[in-house]
Write a protein that holds these residues in place. Structure first.
Motif, PDB file in Angstrom:
ATOM      1  N   LYS A   8       0.819  -1.212   0.000  1.00 39.59           N
ATOM      2  CA  LYS A   8       0.000   0.000   0.000  1.00 39.59           C
ATOM      3  C   LYS A   8       0.849   1.256   0.000  1.00 39.59           C
ATOM      4  O   LYS A   8       1.995   1.243   0.453  1.00 39.59           O
ATOM      5  CB  LYS A   8      -0.945   0.005   1.203  1.00 39.59           C
ATOM      6  CG  LYS A   8      -0.256  -0.043   2.564  1.00 39.59           C
ATOM      7  CD  LYS A   8      -1.298   0.048   3.674  1.00 39.59           C
ATOM      8  CE  LYS A   8      -0.689   0.054   5.069  1.00 39.59           C
ATOM      9  NZ  LYS A   8      -0.332  -1.287   5.545  1.00 39.59           N
ATOM     10  N   TYR A   9       0.269   2.312  -0.528  1.00 41.26           N
ATOM     11  CA  TYR A   9       0.883   3.634  -0.460  1.00 41.26           C
ATOM     12  C   TYR A   9       0.098   4.418   0.587  1.00 41.26           C
ATOM     13  O   TYR A   9      -1.125   4.313   0.647  1.00 41.26           O
ATOM     14  CB  TYR A   9       0.761   4.355  -1.799  1.00 41.26           C
ATOM     15  CG  TYR A   9       1.503   3.684  -2.935  1.00 41.26           C
ATOM     16  CD1 TYR A   9       2.775   3.137  -2.734  1.00 41.26           C
ATOM     17  CD2 TYR A   9       0.947   3.607  -4.204  1.00 41.26           C
ATOM     18  CE1 TYR A   9       3.460   2.533  -3.779  1.00 41.26           C
ATOM     19  CE2 TYR A   9       1.632   2.996  -5.249  1.00 41.26           C
ATOM     20  CZ  TYR A   9       2.888   2.465  -5.034  1.00 41.26           C
ATOM     21  OH  TYR A   9       3.558   1.881  -6.071  1.00 41.26           O
ATOM     22  N   TYR A  29      -4.950   5.667   2.328  1.00 42.70           N
ATOM     23  CA  TYR A  29      -4.259   4.425   1.975  1.00 42.70           C
ATOM     24  C   TYR A  29      -4.711   4.017   0.584  1.00 42.70           C
ATOM     25  O   TYR A  29      -5.906   4.017   0.305  1.00 42.70           O
ATOM     26  CB  TYR A  29      -4.642   3.304   2.948  1.00 42.70           C
ATOM     27  CG  TYR A  29      -4.215   3.572   4.367  1.00 42.70           C
ATOM     28  CD1 TYR A  29      -3.006   3.075   4.857  1.00 42.70           C
ATOM     29  CD2 TYR A  29      -5.028   4.313   5.219  1.00 42.70           C
ATOM     30  CE1 TYR A  29      -2.615   3.312   6.174  1.00 42.70           C
ATOM     31  CE2 TYR A  29      -4.637   4.570   6.538  1.00 42.70           C
ATOM     32  CZ  TYR A  29      -3.433   4.066   7.007  1.00 42.70           C
ATOM     33  OH  TYR A  29      -3.041   4.313   8.291  1.00 42.70           O
ATOM     34  N   TYR A  80       3.670  12.616   1.475  1.00 45.74           N
ATOM     35  CA  TYR A  80       3.791  11.174   1.708  1.00 45.74           C
ATOM     36  C   TYR A  80       3.683  10.963   3.209  1.00 45.74           C
ATOM     37  O   TYR A  80       4.188  11.767   3.991  1.00 45.74           O
ATOM     38  CB  TYR A  80       5.144  10.657   1.226  1.00 45.74           C
ATOM     39  CG  TYR A  80       5.412  10.938  -0.228  1.00 45.74           C
ATOM     40  CD1 TYR A  80       4.745  10.235  -1.228  1.00 45.74           C
ATOM     41  CD2 TYR A  80       6.317  11.926  -0.610  1.00 45.74           C
ATOM     42  CE1 TYR A  80       4.977  10.492  -2.570  1.00 45.74           C
ATOM     43  CE2 TYR A  80       6.553  12.201  -1.961  1.00 45.74           C
ATOM     44  CZ  TYR A  80       5.873  11.483  -2.925  1.00 45.74           C
ATOM     45  OH  TYR A  80       6.105  11.748  -4.248  1.00 45.74           O
ATOM     46  N   THR A  84       8.458   4.573   2.923  1.00 44.89           N
ATOM     47  CA  THR A  84       8.328   3.572   1.844  1.00 44.89           C
ATOM     48  C   THR A  84       7.620   4.188   0.641  1.00 44.89           C
ATOM     49  O   THR A  84       8.053   4.061  -0.507  1.00 44.89           O
ATOM     50  CB  THR A  84       7.510   2.352   2.335  1.00 44.89           C
ATOM     51  OG1 THR A  84       7.848   2.088   3.687  1.00 44.89           O
ATOM     52  CG2 THR A  84       7.778   1.130   1.487  1.00 44.89           C
ATOM     53  N   THR A  85       6.496   4.865   0.921  1.00 44.71           N
ATOM     54  CA  THR A  85       5.736   5.502  -0.158  1.00 44.71           C
ATOM     55  C   THR A  85       6.598   6.566  -0.846  1.00 44.71           C
ATOM     56  O   THR A  85       6.663   6.633  -2.071  1.00 44.71           O
ATOM     57  CB  THR A  85       4.448   6.138   0.403  1.00 44.71           C
ATOM     58  OG1 THR A  85       3.732   5.147   1.144  1.00 44.71           O
ATOM     59  CG2 THR A  85       3.560   6.667  -0.711  1.00 44.71           C
ATOM     60  N   LYS A  88       9.308   4.971  -3.021  1.00 38.41           N
ATOM     61  CA  LYS A  88       8.745   4.337  -4.215  1.00 38.41           C
ATOM     62  C   LYS A  88       8.304   5.341  -5.265  1.00 38.41           C
ATOM     63  O   LYS A  88       8.525   5.150  -6.454  1.00 38.41           O
ATOM     64  CB  LYS A  88       7.529   3.508  -3.809  1.00 38.41           C
ATOM     65  CG  LYS A  88       7.890   2.053  -3.637  1.00 38.41           C
ATOM     66  CD  LYS A  88       6.705   1.166  -3.920  1.00 38.41           C
ATOM     67  CE  LYS A  88       7.162  -0.257  -4.057  1.00 38.41           C
ATOM     68  NZ  LYS A  88       6.821  -1.078  -2.922  1.00 38.41           N
TER      69      LYS A  88
END
Length: 384
Positions: A8-9, A29, A80, A84-85, A88
């Motif tokens: 997921k972002y 999400y 963000y 992680t998001t 990416k």
């Protein structure tokens, strides 16, 4: 469950509730695997929207600065929410600022088709008339001698400002434009925009930001954040001898904007104003009120108009005696695309419409509605 299922972002997002006059802040999400979204209200610490499928949105619609329509609420992504998001998405998706210059505005549809075919997403669009100051600002690094010529040209007529989104957008757009001098472009990059549309190094069709910092600054200037009181350059609507055309959200989403604009221009019409709008439920009802109780599809039409961004145009014709509103309606074709395909196969709705509600375009029905509808968007909504 494999990782893909749960990948997921997470973004920080906000939605301005016009009725309650409050700005709500969320964690948004997004699950690419099944195209689902979830909203968590930061203040109340409660789930605002359970994980659910959302029609008409895709992974590429989620980036910082984007506005996504989730069940008719225009949610703006502000940051963000986790590293992680950020890792990416930040490296991949980039925005840049572009201008389609005065002499090629008549080829706007053709150029937009080329831009979209080159894997760009048109995140924003607005036709404006630059002031001397705005034009000088764009080219302040050029030699004094040429600046005057460039500024004269850029202020000679309307331009179309664009926010483009794509992988490594800044360098990709520079490549797509080609060298500044069209004759060099023809030799080195024959399929570039300047090779195809440029005349000389001043009348060279297009402009683009040359770095992330510059792009950010120029985008803020032309497409300011709605929360700030800053106004971008004024729109170019003339509000006379015109009719209104709206490219509906489903057609914008299907990347048909360039095709529709190209058809309109090739049919001999002039687009004298163009802008992207997000229409809230209240305004959608008000705008379509004339159909209430007249068309059984009224509620669905309201739903469609507020389901995502639409692109609104003021349409004119070179000949003042021309019945622009009546003739343009013929170009749009019958409301039902299935009927249009049978009896008027070369109309916009026959070519790009799906259903009676998702019929690609809205156009003004009555002569007096043309100006009123253009005013509704370009005078009332653009200034609210």
């Amino acid at each position: 469950m494999s990782m893909e299922h749960n990948e997921k972002y997470i973004f920080e997002a906000e939605w301005y509730d016009k009725i309650a006059c409050i700005l709500k802040k969320f964690y948004l999400y997004y699950y690419p695997f099944d195209n689902t979204v979830e909203l968590f209200d930061i203040k109340t610490r409660k789930t605002f929207l359970r994980r659910t499928k959302c029609e008409g949105i895709q992974a590429k619609d989620f980036y910082v600065g984007a506005t996504v329509a989730i069940f008719s609420r225009n949610i703006r992504i502000t940051d963000y929410a986790d590293s992680t998001t950020r890792t990416k998405l930040q490296t991949k998706m980039q925005k840049t600022f572009a201008i389609i210059k005065p002499t090629v505005v008549g080829k706007l549809g053709e150029i937009l088709k080329y831009i979209v075919a080159s894997n760009f997403h048109v995140a924003n669009i607005k036709m404006v008339k630059l002031t001397q100051e705005q034009a000088t600002d764009l080219y302040k690094d050029k030699e004094e001698a040429t600046i005057a010529y460039i500024v004269n040209y850029l202020t000679s007529g309307p331009i179309v400002a664009l926010e483009l989104l794509g992988d490594h957008a800044i360098t990709h757009w520079q490549e797509l434009m080609g060298p500044e001098d069209p004759s060099e472009a023809i030799a080195k990059a024959p399929s570039s925009l300047r090779a195809c549309y440029g005349k000389d190094s001043i009348h060279n069709a297009v402009y683009g930001s040359d770095s992330e910092e510059v792009a950010e600054k120029e985008l803020q200037c032309f497409f300011p954040n709605p929360k700030t009181s800053k106004k971008g350059p004024a729109n170019t609507a003339t509000l006379e001898n015109c009719t209104c055309c709206i490219i509906k959200p489903h057609a914008v989403q299907a990347k048909l904007t360039g095709n529709i604009i190209d058809d309109v221009q090739k049919a001999g019409y002039t687009i004298s104003a163009v802008q992207k709008f997000f229409v809230n439920p209240f305004d959608a009802e008000e705008f379509l009120e004339v159909y209430k109780g007249v068309l059984p599809d009224y509620a669905a039409m309201v739903g469609e108009l507020q389901s995502g961004p639409c692109i609104v145009m003021e349409i004119k014709h070179k000949d003042d005696k021309y019945d622009v509103q009546g003739e343009f309606r013929k170009l749009c074709g019958p409301m039902d695309p299935d009927i249009a395909r049978q009896i008027r196969p070369d109309t916009l709705r026959a070519k790009y419409g799906k259903t009676k509600v998702q019929n690609a375009v809205h156009c003004s029905d009555l002569p007096e509605d043309g100006i009123l509808e253009v005013e509704y968007f370009f005078k009332i909504l653009d200034n609210s």
